[in-house]
Motif scaffolding. Structure first.
Motif, PDB file in Angstrom:
ATOM      1  N   LEU A 100      13.045   1.851 -10.201  1.00  0.00           N
ATOM      2  CA  LEU A 100      12.250   0.651 -10.410  1.00  0.00           C
ATOM      3  C   LEU A 100      11.081   0.523  -9.510  1.00  0.00           C
ATOM      4  CD1 LEU A 100      12.315  -2.299  -9.397  1.00  0.00           C
ATOM      5  CD2 LEU A 100      14.577  -2.171 -10.791  1.00  0.00           C
ATOM      6  N   MET A 101      11.365   0.635  -8.332  1.00  0.00           N
ATOM      7  CA  MET A 101      10.295   0.471  -7.225  1.00  0.00           C
ATOM      8  C   MET A 101       9.218   1.731  -7.354  1.00  0.00           C
ATOM      9  SD  MET A 101      11.147  -2.010  -5.395  1.00  0.00           S
ATOM     10  CE  MET A 101       9.913  -1.816  -3.913  1.00  0.00           C
ATOM     11  N   ARG A 102       9.636   2.795  -7.834  1.00  0.00           N
ATOM     12  CA  ARG A 102       8.670   3.927  -8.054  1.00  0.00           C
ATOM     13  C   ARG A 102       8.051   3.837  -9.605  1.00  0.00           C
ATOM     14  NH1 ARG A 102      12.581   4.682  -4.427  1.00  0.00           N
ATOM     15  NH2 ARG A 102      12.372   6.162  -2.846  1.00  0.00           N
ATOM     16  N   ARG A 103       8.380   3.297 -10.242  1.00  0.00           N
ATOM     17  CA  ARG A 103       7.985   3.489 -11.783  1.00  0.00           C
ATOM     18  C   ARG A 103       7.467   2.146 -12.176  1.00  0.00           C
ATOM     19  NH1 ARG A 103       9.842   8.570 -13.193  1.00  0.00           N
ATOM     20  NH2 ARG A 103       8.679   8.488 -15.203  1.00  0.00           N
ATOM     21  N   PRO A 104       6.220   1.793 -12.246  1.00  0.00           N
ATOM     22  CA  PRO A 104       5.542   0.487 -12.650  1.00  0.00           C
ATOM     23  C   PRO A 104       5.861   0.319 -14.290  1.00  0.00           C
ATOM     24  CG  PRO A 104       3.747   2.261 -12.263  1.00  0.00           C
ATOM     25  CD  PRO A 104       5.156   2.735 -11.742  1.00  0.00           C
ATOM     26  N   GLU A 105       6.184   1.473 -15.016  1.00  0.00           N
ATOM     27  CA  GLU A 105       6.304   1.048 -16.337  1.00  0.00           C
ATOM     28  C   GLU A 105       7.725   0.265 -16.665  1.00  0.00           C
ATOM     29  OE1 GLU A 105       7.600   5.425 -15.714  1.00  0.00           O
ATOM     30  OE2 GLU A 105       6.345   3.786 -14.841  1.00  0.00           O
ATOM     31  N   ILE A 106       8.670   0.079 -15.729  1.00  0.00           N
ATOM     32  CA  ILE A 106       9.803  -0.602 -15.683  1.00  0.00           C
ATOM     33  C   ILE A 106       9.440  -1.953 -15.700  1.00  0.00           C
ATOM     34  CG2 ILE A 106      12.010  -0.834 -14.900  1.00  0.00           C
ATOM     35  CD1 ILE A 106      12.227   2.278 -14.024  1.00  0.00           C
ATOM     36  N   ALA A 148      11.008  -4.607  -1.558  1.00  0.00           N
ATOM     37  CA  ALA A 148      10.085  -5.416  -0.710  1.00  0.00           C
ATOM     38  C   ALA A 148       8.628  -5.080  -1.011  1.00  0.00           C
ATOM     39  CB  ALA A 148      10.471  -4.902   0.533  1.00  0.00           C
ATOM     40  N   PRO A 149       8.086  -6.048  -1.926  1.00  0.00           N
ATOM     41  CA  PRO A 149       8.964  -7.021  -2.914  1.00  0.00           C
ATOM     42  C   PRO A 149       9.514  -6.318  -4.130  1.00  0.00           C
ATOM     43  CG  PRO A 149       6.525  -7.323  -3.282  1.00  0.00           C
ATOM     44  CD  PRO A 149       6.778  -6.242  -2.279  1.00  0.00           C
ATOM     45  N   CYS A 150      10.406  -6.913  -4.882  1.00  0.00           N
ATOM     46  CA  CYS A 150      10.608  -6.147  -6.267  1.00  0.00           C
ATOM     47  C   CYS A 150       9.654  -6.458  -7.192  1.00  0.00           C
ATOM     48  CB  CYS A 150      12.174  -6.799  -6.631  1.00  0.00           C
ATOM     49  SG  CYS A 150      12.845  -6.367  -8.063  1.00  0.00           S
ATOM     50  N   PRO A 151       9.382  -5.314  -7.871  1.00  0.00           N
ATOM     51  CA  PRO A 151       8.195  -5.643  -8.941  1.00  0.00           C
ATOM     52  C   PRO A 151       8.386  -5.814 -10.198  1.00  0.00           C
ATOM     53  CG  PRO A 151       8.844  -3.109  -8.641  1.00  0.00           C
ATOM     54  CD  PRO A 151       9.647  -3.951  -7.662  1.00  0.00           C
ATOM     55  N   SER A 152       9.695  -6.002 -10.415  1.00  0.00           N
ATOM     56  CA  SER A 152      10.102  -6.384 -12.047  1.00  0.00           C
ATOM     57  C   SER A 152      11.469  -7.494 -11.721  1.00  0.00           C
ATOM     58  CB  SER A 152      10.712  -5.050 -12.435  1.00  0.00           C
ATOM     59  OG  SER A 152       9.850  -3.936 -12.620  1.00  0.00           O
ATOM     60  N   SER A 153      11.545  -8.093 -13.057  1.00  0.00           N
ATOM     61  CA  SER A 153      12.328  -9.165 -13.151  1.00  0.00           C
ATOM     62  C   SER A 153      13.550  -8.537 -13.720  1.00  0.00           C
ATOM     63  CB  SER A 153      11.948 -10.257 -14.026  1.00  0.00           C
ATOM     64  OG  SER A 153      10.857 -10.977 -13.456  1.00  0.00           O
ATOM     65  N   GLY A 154      14.840  -9.282 -13.271  1.00  0.00           N
ATOM     66  CA  GLY A 154      16.029  -8.471 -13.805  1.00  0.00           C
ATOM     67  C   GLY A 154      17.232  -9.266 -13.557  1.00  0.00           C
ATOM     68  N   THR A 172      15.901 -11.171  -1.587  1.00  0.00           N
ATOM     69  CA  THR A 172      14.925 -10.231  -2.102  1.00  0.00           C
ATOM     70  C   THR A 172      13.474 -10.936  -2.420  1.00  0.00           C
ATOM     71  OG1 THR A 172      16.736  -8.679  -2.939  1.00  0.00           O
ATOM     72  CG2 THR A 172      14.439  -8.747  -4.198  1.00  0.00           C
ATOM     73  N   ARG A 173      12.540 -10.252  -1.944  1.00  0.00           N
ATOM     74  CA  ARG A 173      11.178 -10.848  -2.269  1.00  0.00           C
ATOM     75  C   ARG A 173      10.826 -10.373  -3.763  1.00  0.00           C
ATOM     76  NH1 ARG A 173       7.197  -9.760   0.282  1.00  0.00           N
ATOM     77  NH2 ARG A 173       8.005  -7.933   1.579  1.00  0.00           N
ATOM     78  N   THR A 174       9.888 -11.060  -4.435  1.00  0.00           N
ATOM     79  CA  THR A 174       9.593 -10.377  -5.612  1.00  0.00           C
ATOM     80  C   THR A 174       8.087 -10.516  -5.628  1.00  0.00           C
ATOM     81  OG1 THR A 174       9.815 -12.565  -6.826  1.00  0.00           O
ATOM     82  CG2 THR A 174      11.787 -11.077  -6.681  1.00  0.00           C
ATOM     83  N   GLN A 175       7.412  -9.784  -6.535  1.00  0.00           N
ATOM     84  CA  GLN A 175       6.009 -10.056  -6.739  1.00  0.00           C
ATOM     85  C   GLN A 175       5.700 -11.056  -7.611  1.00  0.00           C
ATOM     86  OE1 GLN A 175       4.480  -6.411  -8.699  1.00  0.00           O
ATOM     87  NE2 GLN A 175       5.065  -5.020  -6.966  1.00  0.00           N
TER      88      GLN A 175
END
Length: 224
Positions: free
Chosen positions: A118-124, A143-149, A172-175
């Protein structure tokens, strides 16, 4: 659940795929536990997560990492398995070119691979992680995590005590606008033996809450 064989980085990969409902269903990819410790796409948690996404109309796949079942290649310390997962997502997007968004789920070792993907794929736009082994793998890449989960853990997990994974989630930091949640299933062990229903209920409750924030035309628009 038709069998599929698709080209992976080191040879063919074996999977199970179910086309979703409607013209442009979202996509979900489910990743199994450690290949060297009996993990396969038929692991019960992996299978139940797969069925959960199927019931909600996703185009859904689970597959065997390299060297497992009929998938070719050999275990590659996670690097090759991440490449396998990326290839599987590519394959699903080729046959679902208009999918509005994607989810990824993983169990144990598979959750480590899922979070790297998910760090590599913004569609996730969302993820579900079960029995995440924060004591065995480095998750500082979030760093930071781009998706909620949601990270789900058994209270009596002896492979990775829940405090280890809870600490990872808290660090974990998040966007902006994203959130990683942590939930403990009482009395459950690492594989949720005798507690699989509670595991899936937690996953379903979270997924349904997130899907309620999808626009009618299918465009994802933020977090609850």
């Amino acid at each position: 659940m038709p069998e599929v064989i698709f080209a992976g980085p080191e040879g063919r990969l074996e999977g199970r795929y179910q086309k979703g409902k409607g013209d442009n269903p979202p996509v979900a990819l489910v990743l199994h536990p450690h290949p060297l410790f009996g993990g396969t796409m038929n692991n019960r948690a992996t299978y139940e997560l797969y069925q959960m996404f199927v019931r909600r109309g996703f185009s859904t796949m689970r597959f065997n990492f390299r060297g497992v079942g009929r998938s070719q290649g050999e275990y590659d310390q996670g690097q090759g398995e991440l490449a396998d997962a990326a290839t599987a997502l590519d394959y699903m997007q080729q046959i679902n070119p208009n999918a509005p968004f994607s989810w990824v789920a993983g169990f144990s070792f598979g959750s480590w691979i899922a979070m790297q993907l998910l760090m590599r794929r913004p569609e996730i736009v969302g993820f579900l992680a079960g029995s995440t082994p924060a004591n065995l793998y480095d998750f500082s890449f979030l760093a930071p995590c781009p998706s909620s989960g949601l990270v789900i853990h058994g209270q009596n997990d002896k492979i990775c005590v829940p405090e280890e994974t809870k600490g990872m989630v808290e660090r974990t930091r998040t966007q902006k606008g994203r959130k990683v949640e942590f939930q403990v299933v009482p009395e459950a062990d690492h594989f949720f033996e005798d507690h699989m229903e509670a595991f899936i209920e937690a996953a379903e409750t979270y997924l349904d809450r997130r899907l309620a924030y999808e626009k009618p035309e299918g465009e994802y628009h933020g977090e609850p």
